[in-house]
Design an enzyme around this catalytic site. Structure first.
Site, PDB file in Angstrom:
ATOM      1  N   CYS A 122     124.261  -2.617 110.187  1.00 20.37           N
ATOM      2  CA  CYS A 122     123.759  -3.812 109.592  1.00 20.37           C
ATOM      3  C   CYS A 122     124.271  -5.330 110.031  1.00 20.37           C
ATOM      4  O   CYS A 122     123.687  -6.023 109.655  1.00 20.37           O
ATOM      5  CB  CYS A 122     123.961  -3.582 108.182  1.00 20.37           C
ATOM      6  N   HIS A 255     123.769 -10.408 104.765  1.00 19.67           N
ATOM      7  CA  HIS A 255     123.194  -9.154 104.985  1.00 19.67           C
ATOM      8  C   HIS A 255     122.566  -8.755 103.549  1.00 19.67           C
ATOM      9  O   HIS A 255     123.367  -9.008 102.807  1.00 19.67           O
ATOM     10  CB  HIS A 255     123.819  -8.216 105.548  1.00 19.67           C
ATOM     11  N   ASN A 285     117.267  -2.714 101.912  1.00 16.18           N
ATOM     12  CA  ASN A 285     118.341  -2.918 102.954  1.00 16.18           C
ATOM     13  C   ASN A 285     117.690  -2.657 104.305  1.00 16.18           C
ATOM     14  O   ASN A 285     117.266  -1.357 104.351  1.00 16.18           O
ATOM     15  CB  ASN A 285     119.583  -2.173 102.450  1.00 16.18           C
TER      16      ASN A 285
HETATM   17  C1  LIG Z   1     125.456   2.667  96.100  1.00 14.55           C
HETATM   18  C2  LIG Z   1     125.674   1.911  94.916  1.00 14.55           C
HETATM   19  C3  LIG Z   1     124.600   1.339  94.280  1.00 14.55           C
HETATM   20  C4  LIG Z   1     126.212   3.168  93.947  1.00 14.55           C
HETATM   21  O1  LIG Z   1     126.425   2.253  92.740  1.00 14.55           O
HETATM   22  P1  LIG Z   1     127.750   2.636  91.933  1.00 14.55           P
HETATM   23  O2  LIG Z   1     127.899   1.889  90.675  1.00 14.55           O
HETATM   24  O3  LIG Z   1     128.967   2.411  92.636  1.00 14.55           O
HETATM   25  O4  LIG Z   1     127.364   4.199  91.318  1.00 14.55           O
HETATM   26  P2  LIG Z   1     128.335   5.468  91.671  1.00 14.55           P
HETATM   27  O5  LIG Z   1     128.029   5.941  93.187  1.00 14.55           O
HETATM   28  O6  LIG Z   1     129.636   5.372  91.401  1.00 14.55           O
HETATM   29  O7  LIG Z   1     127.450   6.436  90.811  1.00 14.55           O
HETATM   30  C5  LIG Z   1     127.276   6.339  89.441  1.00 14.55           C
HETATM   31  C6  LIG Z   1     126.479   7.417  88.954  1.00 14.55           C
HETATM   32  O8  LIG Z   1     125.139   7.134  89.481  1.00 14.55           O
HETATM   33  C7  LIG Z   1     124.675   8.210  89.980  1.00 14.55           C
HETATM   34  N1  LIG Z   1     123.439   7.979  90.724  1.00 14.55           N
HETATM   35  C8  LIG Z   1     123.718   7.769  92.125  1.00 14.55           C
HETATM   36  N2  LIG Z   1     122.469   7.289  92.811  1.00 14.55           N
HETATM   37  C9  LIG Z   1     121.777   7.313  91.634  1.00 14.55           C
HETATM   38  C10 LIG Z   1     120.351   6.993  91.480  1.00 14.55           C
HETATM   39  N3  LIG Z   1     119.542   6.617  92.782  1.00 14.55           N
HETATM   40  N4  LIG Z   1     119.772   7.127  90.514  1.00 14.55           N
HETATM   41  C11 LIG Z   1     120.404   7.516  89.496  1.00 14.55           C
HETATM   42  N5  LIG Z   1     121.751   7.648  89.389  1.00 14.55           N
HETATM   43  C12 LIG Z   1     122.126   7.647  90.601  1.00 14.55           C
HETATM   44  C13 LIG Z   1     125.895   9.011  90.595  1.00 14.55           C
HETATM   45  O9  LIG Z   1     125.567  10.328  90.742  1.00 14.55           O
HETATM   46  C14 LIG Z   1     126.853   8.893  89.325  1.00 14.55           C
HETATM   47  O10 LIG Z   1     126.441   9.793  88.559  1.00 14.55           O
HETATM   48  P3  LIG Z   1     127.778  10.589  87.603  1.00 14.55           P
HETATM   49  O11 LIG Z   1     128.630   9.397  86.937  1.00 14.55           O
HETATM   50  O12 LIG Z   1     127.055  11.378  86.878  1.00 14.55           O
HETATM   51  O13 LIG Z   1     128.600  11.037  88.927  1.00 14.55           O
HETATM   52  C15 LIG Z   1     126.807   0.845  95.115  1.00 14.55           C
HETATM   53  O14 LIG Z   1     128.053   1.516  95.227  1.00 14.55           O
HETATM   54  C16 LIG Z   1     126.512   0.012  96.340  1.00 14.55           C
HETATM   55  O15 LIG Z   1     125.613  -0.769  96.191  1.00 14.55           O
HETATM   56  N6  LIG Z   1     127.381   0.293  97.388  1.00 14.55           N
HETATM   57  C17 LIG Z   1     127.189  -0.604  98.360  1.00 14.55           C
HETATM   58  C18 LIG Z   1     126.091  -0.055  99.307  1.00 14.55           C
HETATM   59  C19 LIG Z   1     125.641  -0.777 100.561  1.00 14.55           C
HETATM   60  O16 LIG Z   1     125.341  -1.969 100.185  1.00 14.55           O
HETATM   61  N7  LIG Z   1     125.482  -0.298 101.691  1.00 14.55           N
HETATM   62  C20 LIG Z   1     125.182  -0.904 102.725  1.00 14.55           C
HETATM   63  C21 LIG Z   1     125.957  -1.471 103.294  1.00 14.55           C
HETATM   64  S1  LIG Z   1     125.486  -2.241 104.875  1.00 14.55           S
END
Ligand SMILES: CC(C)(COP(=O)(O)OP(=O)(O)OC[C@H]1O[C@@H](n2cnc3c(N)ncnc32)[C@H](O)[C@@H]1OP(=O)(O)O)[C@@H](O)C(=O)NCCC(=O)NCCS
Length: 328
Positions: A122, A255, A285
């Protein structure tokens, strides 16, 4: 020997998105058929993403890149024959080899131009732009085409709701031309290879088979924390190197991974949200394509104008990050 300083200016931009738009609701319905639960509400609240463009099967990164390149050439008022360097940033190339840049070169008819790919996930576009800037400054290129293009939908595990809702496909491009005036003012690139495991697609083709894991894997929370920290540091460093105050930056174009990352970053940098370009809501993304797609959107809707100072930032797998400060 001519000792006048040469700079690289962004002379034009272009983009291309696959026609098929998939809303969160449509994606949630598709996933539900396979027993995977998600919702528009969850996706919007956690990421700000509302829809993504997905390429049909058979549509390649080089096909998207070629369209974006054509639009950028037209915008810059140059022809393929003027181009002497093509760099494509991608992590989803058409082939192991030749490079996607060579395929684009053949498609647009820029025969003879140097062509190669940059792999920095990215951060790819910011890495590619910095590389092209160095070529121009060194006098090795007068007209470079820099493209970020991806079909990330091909490397997503559609059974993993934690990642498959986050990404989209697309391409963006700029034309960099040699000039006596800046142009790109400063750039800085970084990587921390010890963080490979937090975001990777650790597969390969060997002995006629896919070895390892062919899908993108991510520790979302680790990536989130790293992204905010390094983008903040990198923005400050590149401005310091250029002797420009952050308050003099007209547009922050980071990004496009997640609206929450953009909001956190803006707050840390004390940058009003009105000066941050956001396209992640409509594109999701698109990895290396996200920054040139956002830049092109903001140029075409008239927000980014000639004379404005823009701060382009990449961050992603590797772990990699970097910034380019440019006067438009
Ligand atoms: C991926 C992201 C959105 C997840 O959000 P988060 O608040 O960290 O959520 P978590 O991973 O802790 O998951 C929280 C809950 O949501 C659930 N969950 C994950 N994806 C889900 C989805 N698409 N829909 C519904 N629930 C979802 C998980 O299973 C978890 O459930 P649980 O509490 O029962 O275990 C966040 O971490 C993020 O944006 N990270 C950066 C990712 C990124 O930008 N990557 C590219 C960089 S180049």
């Amino acid at each position: 020997m001519d000792r006048t300083m040469t700079y690289a200016v962004i002379a034009g931009s272009g983009s291309f998105l696959p026609e098929r738009v998939v809303s969160n609701d449509a994606l949630a319905a598709e996933l539900a058929e396979r027993g995977i639960e998600t919702s528009d509400q969850w996706i919007v609240e956690r990421t700000g993403i509302r829809q993504r463009h997905l390429a049909e099967r058979g549509v390649t990164t080089s096909a998207l890149a070629t369209q974006a390149a054509r639009h950028a050439l037209e915008d810059a008022g140059v022809t393929a024959a003027d181009v002497d360097l093509i760099i494509v940033a991608t992590s989803t190339p058409d082939f192991v080899f030749p490079s996607t840049a060579c395929l684009v070169q053949a498609e647009i008819g820029a025969k003879g131009a140097a062509a190669f790919d940059v792999q920095a996930v990215c951060s790819g576009f910011v890495y590619a732009l910095t590389t092209a800037d160095s070529f121009v400054r060194a006098g090795r290129s007068k007209c470079a085409l820099v493209i970020g293009a991806e079909v990330f939908s091909r490397i997503l595990d559609w059974n993993d709701r934690g990642t498959c809702v986050l990404f989209g496909d697309g391409a963006g491009a700029v034309v960099l031309k040699a000039s006596d005036e800046p142009g790109i003012i400063a750039a800085q690139l970084n990587a921390d290879g010890s963080q490979t495991h937090i975001l990777c697609a650790a597969g390969n083709v060997a002995y006629g088979e896919v070895t390892g894991d062919p899908f993108l894997r991510m520790d979302g929370q680790a990536v989130f924390k790293q992204a905010v920290t390094v983008l903040d540091k990198s923005a400050r460093k590149v401005c310091e190197d250029a002797g420009i105050a952050l308050s003099d930056v007209d547009w922050l174009i980071p990004h496009q991974a997640n609206v929450r990352i953009l909001n956190f970053l803006a707050r840390k940098l004390d940058m009003p949200l009105e000066r941050v370009i956001v396209t992640v809501d409509t594109h999701a993304n698109t990895s290396a394509a996200s920054v040139p797609l956002a830049l092109d959107a903001a140029r075409r809707d008239g927000r980014v104008k000639a004379g404005h100072t823009v701060l382009l930032q990449g961050v992603g797998g590797g772990f990699t990050w970097g910034s380019v400060l440019a006067k438009m």
